[in-house]
Design a protein around this motif. Sequence first.
Motif, PDB file in Angstrom:
ATOM      1  N   HIS A 170       0.837  -1.218   0.000  1.00 48.04           N
ATOM      2  CA  HIS A 170       0.000   0.000   0.000  1.00 48.04           C
ATOM      3  C   HIS A 170       0.867   1.262   0.000  1.00 48.04           C
ATOM      4  O   HIS A 170       0.537   2.260   0.629  1.00 48.04           O
ATOM      5  CB  HIS A 170      -0.940   0.010   1.196  1.00 48.04           C
TER       6      HIS A 170
ATOM      7  N   GLU B 108      -0.336   6.088  -1.920  1.00 44.54           N
ATOM      8  CA  GLU B 108      -1.596   6.597  -1.384  1.00 44.54           C
ATOM      9  C   GLU B 108      -1.780   8.037  -1.863  1.00 44.54           C
ATOM     10  O   GLU B 108      -0.907   8.876  -1.665  1.00 44.54           O
ATOM     11  CB  GLU B 108      -1.596   6.537   0.150  1.00 44.54           C
TER      12      GLU B 108
ATOM     13  N   ILE C 287      -5.627   3.895  -1.921  1.00 46.72           N
ATOM     14  CA  ILE C 287      -4.390   3.198  -2.252  1.00 46.72           C
ATOM     15  C   ILE C 287      -4.436   2.846  -3.737  1.00 46.72           C
ATOM     16  O   ILE C 287      -5.458   2.384  -4.249  1.00 46.72           O
ATOM     17  CB  ILE C 287      -4.234   1.910  -1.423  1.00 46.72           C
TER      18      ILE C 287
END
Length: 218
Positions: free
Chosen positions: A40, A43, A139
């Motif tokens: 992730h 972002e 994300i």
Amino acid sequence: MATNISEFSRRVAPDVIGCPRVLIDEIVLKILVKFCEETHIIEKAFEHDVVTADIVAADNDSVSVNLATYITDGRPILLTEFRIDGVPWDAQEIKLLNDQDDLDEISIQGTKFFTWPDTTHIKFYGIEAEDQRFYIKQIYVPLDTATTIDDDIYYRFRDTIEAGARATLMDMPKKDWTDPVTAGRNWSKYNDGVAMAKIKKDKGMTRRSTSVKSLRFF
């Protein structure tokens, strides 16, 4: 600034002699997407102004936001924050049946349902107020057609991504570049790199959380 993804391939190629460059490029991109999915690490957030005309009453008071207006180099995989006029809302992804035309039966106090109808749109349901501002943070992973990646990701995580690419290629059976032992070492290096990237992400040390202001004017 951005780095060509081919730079990963250039660094991997000497360790898999005989492997076609097109295959190396394919695996590098596959591992890059896998790495971003697991960590992730990318972002991004933006603000979107909603007017009354945007709300489709016949579709559960929904609002569809064109993500490509704000983010053009990634595919969303997770919604991490949603606000309406600065007020945070819980957001829950929902898969609607074709004949499901009323969400009141499954509504949850304080929660907005949403879905990604395709890779370039996000749709929120139950939007009843007028003239409001959405804040959307998600994300992202690189597109399957990506040719470049942000310099920051390249220089911080290239060793990890390249290790994953080497391991994948060396694990291929009965190839000139097959090497299960070295593949195992590279998988260990890749997994260690993923774990470290997750820790950095949790501590806010990745510098990859970016914001985009609303592009809509009245």
